[in-house]
Design a protein around this motif. Structure first.
Motif, short mmCIF file in Angstrom:
data_model
loop_
_atom_site.label_atom_id
_atom_site.label_comp_id
_atom_site.label_asym_id
_atom_site.label_seq_id
_atom_site.Cartn_x
_atom_site.Cartn_y
_atom_site.Cartn_z
N UNK A 92 -6.63 -6.89 -5.69
CA UNK A 92 -6.89 -5.79 -5.48
C UNK A 92 -5.92 -4.68 -5.89
N UNK A 93 -6.17 -3.79 -6.92
CA UNK A 93 -5.28 -2.75 -7.59
C UNK A 93 -5.54 -1.41 -7.02
N UNK A 94 -4.31 -0.72 -7.09
CA UNK A 94 -4.24 0.86 -6.85
C UNK A 94 -3.60 1.22 -8.40
N UNK A 95 -4.12 1.94 -8.97
CA UNK A 95 -3.42 2.31 -10.34
C UNK A 95 -3.40 3.75 -10.48
N UNK A 96 -2.01 4.21 -10.88
CA UNK A 96 -1.78 5.66 -10.88
C UNK A 96 -1.20 6.00 -12.19
N UNK A 97 -1.92 7.02 -12.82
CA UNK A 97 -1.00 7.34 -14.18
C UNK A 97 -0.98 6.09 -14.90
N UNK A 98 -1.80 5.18 -15.05
CA UNK A 98 -1.88 4.14 -15.97
C UNK A 98 -1.06 2.90 -15.62
N UNK A 99 -0.53 2.89 -14.51
CA UNK A 99 0.46 1.81 -14.13
C UNK A 99 -0.07 1.47 -12.63
N UNK A 100 0.08 0.03 -12.35
CA UNK A 100 -0.38 -0.46 -11.03
C UNK A 100 0.59 0.18 -10.09
N UNK A 101 0.42 0.78 -8.99
CA UNK A 101 1.03 1.41 -7.70
C UNK A 101 1.03 0.20 -6.74
N UNK A 102 0.09 -0.68 -6.58
CA UNK A 102 -0.22 -1.75 -5.53
C UNK A 102 -1.04 -2.40 -5.90
N UNK A 103 -0.69 -3.78 -5.59
CA UNK A 103 -1.47 -5.13 -5.87
C UNK A 103 -1.48 -5.85 -4.86
N UNK A 104 -2.55 -6.21 -4.39
CA UNK A 104 -2.66 -7.32 -3.25
C UNK A 104 -3.62 -8.61 -3.52
N UNK A 105 -2.88 -9.49 -3.79
CA UNK A 105 -3.76 -10.75 -4.15
C UNK A 105 -4.17 -11.44 -2.94
N UNK A 106 -5.50 -11.56 -2.70
CA UNK A 106 -6.14 -12.39 -1.75
C UNK A 106 -6.99 -13.64 -2.18
N UNK A 107 -7.24 -14.73 -1.33
CA UNK A 107 -7.92 -15.75 -1.76
C UNK A 107 -9.56 -15.38 -1.45
#
Length: 107
Positions: A92-107
């Motif tokens: 689960x990504x949140x992308x801001x200005x072409x970079x990953x701001x937040x990544x949550x990995x889930x099963x």
């Protein structure tokens, strides 16, 4: 499947076991949550991925991708030297200005 450049770069970095390039996909203050633990900043994320690459040698095969209300979700088959391999995880990504701001990995 068409992925945003930064997500494609992250998948390629993981498949090359390149923790430095993986971490560069994140903003300076990016956050990654994996297995219930939070890792902050590029240095913290690089250390996590470097250790995981040495231990598990994981590679990713994208299966599906969706975007909804600013959140991007990549489903990928992840295989490596860990018990239960391969497994399907959601990124689960949140992308801001072409970079990953937040990544949550889930099963």
């Amino acid at each position: 499947m068409k992925l945003p450049k930064v997500i494609g770069d992250l998948v390629q970095a993981q498949n090359n076991l390149d923790s430095s390039t993986y971490a560069e996909c994140f903003s300076e203050t990016g956050v990654m949550i994996d297995e219930g633990k939070s890792y902050e900043g590029r240095a913290g994320i690089r250390k996590l991925i470097e250790e995981a690459n040495k231990k598990y040698r994981s590679v990713m095969k994208p299966l599906a991708y969706t975007e909804n209300d600013g959140t991007c979700v990549l489903s990928a088959q992840v295989s490596g030297t860990f018990p239960g391999s391969p497994i399907v995880l959601k990124f689960h990504f949140e992308i801001v200005d072409g970079k990953i701001k937040h990544l949550h990995v889930t099963g």
